[in-house]
Motif scaffolding. Structure first.
Motif, PDB file in Angstrom:
ATOM      1  N   LEU A  50     -17.948   0.525  25.706  1.00  0.00           N
ATOM      2  CA  LEU A  50     -19.115   1.045  26.430  1.00  0.00           C
ATOM      3  C   LEU A  50     -19.542   0.080  27.536  1.00  0.00           C
ATOM      4  CD1 LEU A  50     -21.326   2.590  23.606  1.00  0.00           C
ATOM      5  CD2 LEU A  50     -20.672   3.751  25.728  1.00  0.00           C
ATOM      6  N   ILE A  51     -19.547  -1.200  27.238  1.00  0.00           N
ATOM      7  CA  ILE A  51     -19.939  -2.203  28.242  1.00  0.00           C
ATOM      8  C   ILE A  51     -18.932  -2.203  29.399  1.00  0.00           C
ATOM      9  CG2 ILE A  51     -20.302  -4.664  28.702  1.00  0.00           C
ATOM     10  CD1 ILE A  51     -21.284  -4.879  25.727  1.00  0.00           C
ATOM     11  N   GLU A  52     -17.648  -2.133  29.065  1.00  0.00           N
ATOM     12  CA  GLU A  52     -16.623  -2.100  30.129  1.00  0.00           C
ATOM     13  C   GLU A  52     -16.824  -0.891  31.034  1.00  0.00           C
ATOM     14  OE1 GLU A  52     -12.974  -4.420  27.816  1.00  0.00           O
ATOM     15  OE2 GLU A  52     -13.008  -2.231  27.836  1.00  0.00           O
ATOM     16  N   LYS A  53     -17.130   0.249  30.431  1.00  0.00           N
ATOM     17  CA  LYS A  53     -17.329   1.466  31.220  1.00  0.00           C
ATOM     18  C   LYS A  53     -18.608   1.363  32.070  1.00  0.00           C
ATOM     19  CE  LYS A  53     -14.697   4.664  28.317  1.00  0.00           C
ATOM     20  NZ  LYS A  53     -13.719   5.146  29.312  1.00  0.00           N
ATOM     21  N   ALA A  54     -19.634   0.737  31.527  1.00  0.00           N
ATOM     22  CA  ALA A  54     -20.879   0.551  32.289  1.00  0.00           C
ATOM     23  C   ALA A  54     -20.634  -0.391  33.478  1.00  0.00           C
ATOM     24  CB  ALA A  54     -21.976   0.015  31.380  1.00  0.00           C
ATOM     25  N   LEU A  55     -19.858  -1.446  33.255  1.00  0.00           N
ATOM     26  CA  LEU A  55     -19.543  -2.395  34.339  1.00  0.00           C
ATOM     27  C   LEU A  55     -18.754  -1.692  35.439  1.00  0.00           C
ATOM     28  CD1 LEU A  55     -18.626  -5.532  32.186  1.00  0.00           C
ATOM     29  CD2 LEU A  55     -20.482  -5.434  33.867  1.00  0.00           C
ATOM     30  N   GLU A  56     -17.837  -0.819  35.037  1.00  0.00           N
ATOM     31  CA  GLU A  56     -17.042  -0.072  36.015  1.00  0.00           C
ATOM     32  C   GLU A  56     -17.934   0.911  36.795  1.00  0.00           C
ATOM     33  OE1 GLU A  56     -13.537   1.692  34.280  1.00  0.00           O
ATOM     34  OE2 GLU A  56     -13.284   2.934  36.084  1.00  0.00           O
ATOM     35  N   ILE A  60     -24.221 -11.407  36.394  1.00  0.00           N
ATOM     36  CA  ILE A  60     -25.331 -10.782  35.656  1.00  0.00           C
ATOM     37  C   ILE A  60     -25.907 -11.811  34.679  1.00  0.00           C
ATOM     38  CG2 ILE A  60     -25.975  -8.950  34.047  1.00  0.00           C
ATOM     39  CD1 ILE A  60     -23.776  -7.214  35.321  1.00  0.00           C
ATOM     40  N   THR A  61     -27.170 -12.173  34.888  1.00  0.00           N
ATOM     41  CA  THR A  61     -27.772 -13.226  34.068  1.00  0.00           C
ATOM     42  C   THR A  61     -28.921 -12.720  33.200  1.00  0.00           C
ATOM     43  OG1 THR A  61     -29.237 -13.812  35.892  1.00  0.00           O
ATOM     44  CG2 THR A  61     -27.182 -15.070  35.708  1.00  0.00           C
ATOM     45  N   GLN A  62     -29.291 -11.432  33.400  1.00  0.00           N
ATOM     46  CA  GLN A  62     -30.407 -10.887  32.622  1.00  0.00           C
ATOM     47  C   GLN A  62     -30.005  -9.568  31.986  1.00  0.00           C
ATOM     48  OE1 GLN A  62     -33.822 -10.522  35.210  1.00  0.00           O
ATOM     49  NE2 GLN A  62     -34.517 -12.558  34.629  1.00  0.00           N
ATOM     50  N   LYS A 109     -24.873  -8.598  29.446  1.00  0.00           N
ATOM     51  CA  LYS A 109     -24.576  -9.448  30.604  1.00  0.00           C
ATOM     52  C   LYS A 109     -23.057  -9.451  30.813  1.00  0.00           C
ATOM     53  CE  LYS A 109     -28.417 -12.450  29.380  1.00  0.00           C
ATOM     54  NZ  LYS A 109     -28.855 -13.800  28.989  1.00  0.00           N
ATOM     55  N   SER A 110     -22.328  -9.251  29.712  1.00  0.00           N
ATOM     56  CA  SER A 110     -20.860  -9.207  29.745  1.00  0.00           C
ATOM     57  C   SER A 110     -20.421  -8.575  28.428  1.00  0.00           C
ATOM     58  CB  SER A 110     -20.291 -10.625  29.839  1.00  0.00           C
ATOM     59  OG  SER A 110     -20.548 -11.308  28.616  1.00  0.00           O
ATOM     60  N   THR A 111     -19.116  -8.444  28.231  1.00  0.00           N
ATOM     61  CA  THR A 111     -18.639  -7.889  26.951  1.00  0.00           C
ATOM     62  C   THR A 111     -18.878  -8.872  25.798  1.00  0.00           C
ATOM     63  OG1 THR A 111     -16.425  -8.694  27.459  1.00  0.00           O
ATOM     64  CG2 THR A 111     -16.881  -6.377  27.966  1.00  0.00           C
ATOM     65  N   LYS A 112     -19.205 -10.112  26.155  1.00  0.00           N
ATOM     66  CA  LYS A 112     -19.425 -11.129  25.108  1.00  0.00           C
ATOM     67  C   LYS A 112     -20.894 -11.369  24.820  1.00  0.00           C
ATOM     68  CE  LYS A 112     -15.183 -13.703  25.957  1.00  0.00           C
ATOM     69  NZ  LYS A 112     -14.719 -12.987  27.166  1.00  0.00           N
ATOM     70  N   GLU A 113     -21.752 -11.002  25.770  1.00  0.00           N
ATOM     71  CA  GLU A 113     -23.180 -11.280  25.613  1.00  0.00           C
ATOM     72  C   GLU A 113     -23.984  -9.992  25.768  1.00  0.00           C
ATOM     73  OE1 GLU A 113     -26.199 -14.775  27.144  1.00  0.00           O
ATOM     74  OE2 GLU A 113     -24.300 -14.489  28.199  1.00  0.00           O
ATOM     75  N   TYR A 114     -24.510  -9.528  24.658  1.00  0.00           N
ATOM     76  CA  TYR A 114     -25.262  -8.274  24.707  1.00  0.00           C
ATOM     77  C   TYR A 114     -26.313  -8.234  23.608  1.00  0.00           C
ATOM     78  CZ  TYR A 114     -21.754  -7.052  21.143  1.00  0.00           C
ATOM     79  OH  TYR A 114     -20.947  -7.057  20.045  1.00  0.00           O
ATOM     80  N   ASP A 115     -27.240  -7.275  23.760  1.00  0.00           N
ATOM     81  CA  ASP A 115     -28.307  -7.076  22.787  1.00  0.00           C
ATOM     82  C   ASP A 115     -28.341  -5.576  22.448  1.00  0.00           C
ATOM     83  OD1 ASP A 115     -30.599  -7.665  21.242  1.00  0.00           O
ATOM     84  OD2 ASP A 115     -31.925  -7.157  22.912  1.00  0.00           O
ATOM     85  N   VAL A 116     -28.533  -5.268  21.194  1.00  0.00           N
ATOM     86  CA  VAL A 116     -28.550  -3.860  20.770  1.00  0.00           C
ATOM     87  C   VAL A 116     -29.903  -3.551  20.143  1.00  0.00           C
ATOM     88  CG1 VAL A 116     -27.388  -2.064  19.422  1.00  0.00           C
ATOM     89  CG2 VAL A 116     -26.080  -4.039  20.221  1.00  0.00           C
ATOM     90  N   LYS A 117     -30.521  -2.478  20.635  1.00  0.00           N
ATOM     91  CA  LYS A 117     -31.821  -2.043  20.100  1.00  0.00           C
ATOM     92  C   LYS A 117     -31.756  -0.538  19.834  1.00  0.00           C
ATOM     93  CE  LYS A 117     -34.894  -5.612  20.780  1.00  0.00           C
ATOM     94  NZ  LYS A 117     -34.139  -6.656  21.350  1.00  0.00           N
ATOM     95  N   ALA A 160     -24.735   2.047  26.975  1.00  0.00           N
ATOM     96  CA  ALA A 160     -24.669   0.648  27.410  1.00  0.00           C
ATOM     97  C   ALA A 160     -25.171   0.588  28.852  1.00  0.00           C
ATOM     98  CB  ALA A 160     -23.243   0.120  27.338  1.00  0.00           C
ATOM     99  N   ILE A 161     -25.920  -0.473  29.152  1.00  0.00           N
ATOM    100  CA  ILE A 161     -26.521  -0.633  30.477  1.00  0.00           C
ATOM    101  C   ILE A 161     -26.247  -2.054  30.983  1.00  0.00           C
ATOM    102  CG2 ILE A 161     -28.670  -0.469  31.808  1.00  0.00           C
ATOM    103  CD1 ILE A 161     -29.804   0.953  29.151  1.00  0.00           C
ATOM    104  N   VAL A 162     -25.797  -2.133  32.238  1.00  0.00           N
ATOM    105  CA  VAL A 162     -25.644  -3.449  32.878  1.00  0.00           C
ATOM    106  C   VAL A 162     -26.294  -3.383  34.256  1.00  0.00           C
ATOM    107  CG1 VAL A 162     -23.544  -4.143  31.654  1.00  0.00           C
ATOM    108  CG2 VAL A 162     -23.341  -2.814  33.738  1.00  0.00           C
ATOM    109  N   GLY A 163     -27.037  -4.420  34.584  1.00  0.00           N
ATOM    110  CA  GLY A 163     -27.695  -4.396  35.887  1.00  0.00           C
ATOM    111  C   GLY A 163     -27.964  -5.792  36.397  1.00  0.00           C
ATOM    112  N   GLY A 164     -28.000  -5.898  37.719  1.00  0.00           N
ATOM    113  CA  GLY A 164     -28.319  -7.176  38.332  1.00  0.00           C
ATOM    114  C   GLY A 164     -28.106  -7.097  39.834  1.00  0.00           C
ATOM    115  N   PRO A 165     -28.576  -8.129  40.544  1.00  0.00           N
ATOM    116  CA  PRO A 165     -28.416  -8.152  41.995  1.00  0.00           C
ATOM    117  C   PRO A 165     -26.943  -8.121  42.404  1.00  0.00           C
ATOM    118  CG  PRO A 165     -29.958  -9.850  41.271  1.00  0.00           C
ATOM    119  CD  PRO A 165     -29.305  -9.305  40.034  1.00  0.00           C
TER     120      PRO A 165
END
Ligand code: THU
Length: 141
Positions: A10-16, A88-90, A117-125, A78-83
């Motif tokens: 999911l994270i990979e697809k969100a990054l794409e 991606i740091t947040q 932030k990456s496939t290695k750093e994430y939070d699930v709620k 999955a959501i990824v966002g940043g400038p």
């Protein structure tokens, strides 16, 4: 519960999906990948507008693509966002409007929201954690 393999996918697809972000006004790029209960994926990016208010968030783009194609049962997003052009740091937690759209179609107790932030750093709620006491269709019954 989601297994780690699915979360990473999911994270990979969100990054794409984030690559397609149309955000010339904020330069803030968001991508989302939505998983249906049947195991299908729908992706979305934020789409901005010169008149500003027609802007659509990445999460809602993904939801509206899926719902417009007849899907109404969802397990996770999955959501990824940043400038733009920056690491991606947040975590990009969904805005209030997107949380309300999720409330329309998802079980708040079980729907999983992954911010990464990456496939290695994430939070699930769960949606309930991000939208406690949410207003939904059940309130109108
Ligand atoms: N944005 C999203 O795509 N999702 C959110 O949950 C919050 C904000 C977008 C909208 C706009 O294009 C940019 O991020 C800056 O607000």
């Amino acid at each position: 519960m989601l297994d780690e393999r699915t979360i990473i996918l999911l994270i990979e697809k969100a990054l794409e999906a984030r690559q397609a972000s149309y955000s010339p006004y904020s330069d803030y790029q968001v991508g989302a990948a939505l998983l249906t209960a049947d195991g299908e994926f729908f992706t979305g990016c934020n789409i901005e507008n010169a008149a500003y208010s027609p802007t659509n968030c990445a999460e809602r783009t993904a939801f509206f693509k899926a719902v417009s194609e007849g899907r109404k049962n969802f397990d996770a997003i999955a959501i990824v966002g940043g400038p733009k052009d920056m690491e991606i740091t947040q975590y990009a937690y969904p805005c209030g409007v997107c949380r309300q759209v999720m409330m329309e179609f998802c079980n708040p107790e079980t729907f999983q929201i992954i911010v990464a932030k990456s496939t290695k750093e994430y939070d699930v709620k769960t949606l309930k954690q991000l939208l406690p006491e949410g207003f939904g269709a059940a309130n109108l019954e």
